[in-house]
Enzyme design. Sequence first.
Site, PDB file in Angstrom:
ATOM      1  N   GLU A 117     -11.535  -0.508  15.579  1.00  0.00           N
ATOM      2  CA  GLU A 117     -12.462   0.554  15.318  1.00  0.00           C
ATOM      3  C   GLU A 117     -13.658   0.097  14.639  1.00  0.00           C
ATOM      4  OE1 GLU A 117     -11.246  -1.502  12.823  1.00  0.00           O
ATOM      5  OE2 GLU A 117      -9.494  -0.354  12.811  1.00  0.00           O
ATOM      6  N   HIS A 159      -8.632  -6.363   4.934  1.00  0.00           N
ATOM      7  CA  HIS A 159      -8.284  -6.794   6.206  1.00  0.00           C
ATOM      8  C   HIS A 159      -8.748  -7.707   6.950  1.00  0.00           C
ATOM      9  CE1 HIS A 159      -5.794  -3.006   5.829  1.00  0.00           C
ATOM     10  NE2 HIS A 159      -7.042  -2.121   5.836  1.00  0.00           N
ATOM     11  N   ASP A 284      -7.286   4.774  -1.765  1.00  0.00           N
ATOM     12  CA  ASP A 284      -6.784   5.770  -0.521  1.00  0.00           C
ATOM     13  C   ASP A 284      -5.382   6.155  -0.757  1.00  0.00           C
ATOM     14  OD1 ASP A 284      -6.374   2.941  -0.069  1.00  0.00           O
ATOM     15  OD2 ASP A 284      -7.195   2.762   1.939  1.00  0.00           O
TER      16      ASP A 284
HETATM   17 ZN   LIG Z   1      -6.916   1.065   2.762  1.00  0.00          ZN
END
Ligand SMILES: [Zn+2]
Length: 344
Positions: A117, A159, A284
Site C-alpha cells: 500500500e 513496520h 490508532d
Molecule cells: Zn498502526
Amino acid sequence: MKTIASPDHALHFPKAELSGGQLIRPYECPERWDYIVEALAASGFSAPQLPNALDMASVAKVHGADYLRFLEQAWSLWEAEGYEGEAMPMAVAARRMQQREPENINGKLGYFAGATETAITPTTWQAVQSSAACAQTAARLLNAGDSSAFALCRPPGHHAGYDLFGGYCFMNNAAIAAQELRDAGASKVAILDVDFHHGNGTQDIFYERNDVLFVSLHGNPGHAFPYFLGYADETGKGEGEGYNINYPMMPGTPYSVWSDALTHALDRIDQYFADALVVSLGVDTFERDPISFFKLTGDDFTRYGHAIGKRSLPTLFVMEGGYAVEEIGVNTRNVLQGFLDAQP
Ligand SMILES: [Zn+2]
C-alpha cells in the site's frame, strides 16, 4: 520534555493508497503531524526543535546496505522507466520464490516490500531521512541526560524491517533510536510498541538480539495488519530467545483488557532492568480509528501515559500511527501529559 520534528515530513505525501479495491488518499497523511504540533503547543509544550543531520552509523546497524541503497535510488530508477505514477510494488517475493534482488525497479520494489500500500514519491527519501534524524536526535537528548523526549516522526517506522518497507514505513525510527542508546553506553534498551498494529519491522530487526527487548501490544494478526507476524509464540531466536514478547488482542478489545496487558508488559520491562525505554507511540488504538479495532477513549491515553511514567525509566517516545486525524493531536498529547504528570 523536548519535541524533535522536521517540516521535511511534508515531502512524503503520496497521492494514492490501494485500499478496499480502490485508490484512495492515504490514511497516513501530512495533517497528522500538524494536529500533533498544534495540540502540544496548546498545552504549553515547548516548540519543536529541528533534528541534526542523520548520522548513518546507527542506521547501518539496523538496516541492510542493499536496502538503504534501494531506498535512496528507488525514485530515480522508477523515473528512468518513464512511469507517470508513484512507485508502488506489484509482484512480491512470496513463499517459495527466490529471495534475490532483481535488476528491474519493479522487481526491486517487490523484493523489498513487506506490503504494497506504500508508495514512493520523488521526495520520499528526504522525508524518510529527516524522520529518522528526529528519532536519532531525540535519542541523543537522552544520552545527554534528558529524562524524556518526543520524536515526532513522519513517515512512521515500526513496520520497516531490516530490509523491508511497507505499512507506511521505510526506516525504523524506534530501532534507530534504540541502537543510538546502545551505542552511547546503555547496556540494555527496551522497546514498548503500543501502536494498534504489530511492530513487525522492529521485531524483525531485534529478533536474534538480547540487548534490545521488544514488547508489543497489538491487534491479533489473524485479524489485523500486518497479518503475518505478531503471535504470542514468537519469542525470539538464538541469543534473542525470550527477548521478544507479543500481546495480540481480539477485535473490540476495551481499555480494561488492554491495560492488563500493558501492566504485564511493563512488569516484563522492569524485570529486564533496561537502562532506557523507547515507546513506539501509535494512537490508532483509539475507538474511532478508521483502520483499527480497539476501543480506547481519549482519557485512556492519559491513563496509560501515566502508567508508563510511573516506571521512572529514561523514556523516548517515537511517533508511529494514528488515523483518526482530528483526534490524533489530543490523544498523543494525552499520553505525553500523563507520562509527565507521573514524573517525580
Ligand atoms: Zn498502526
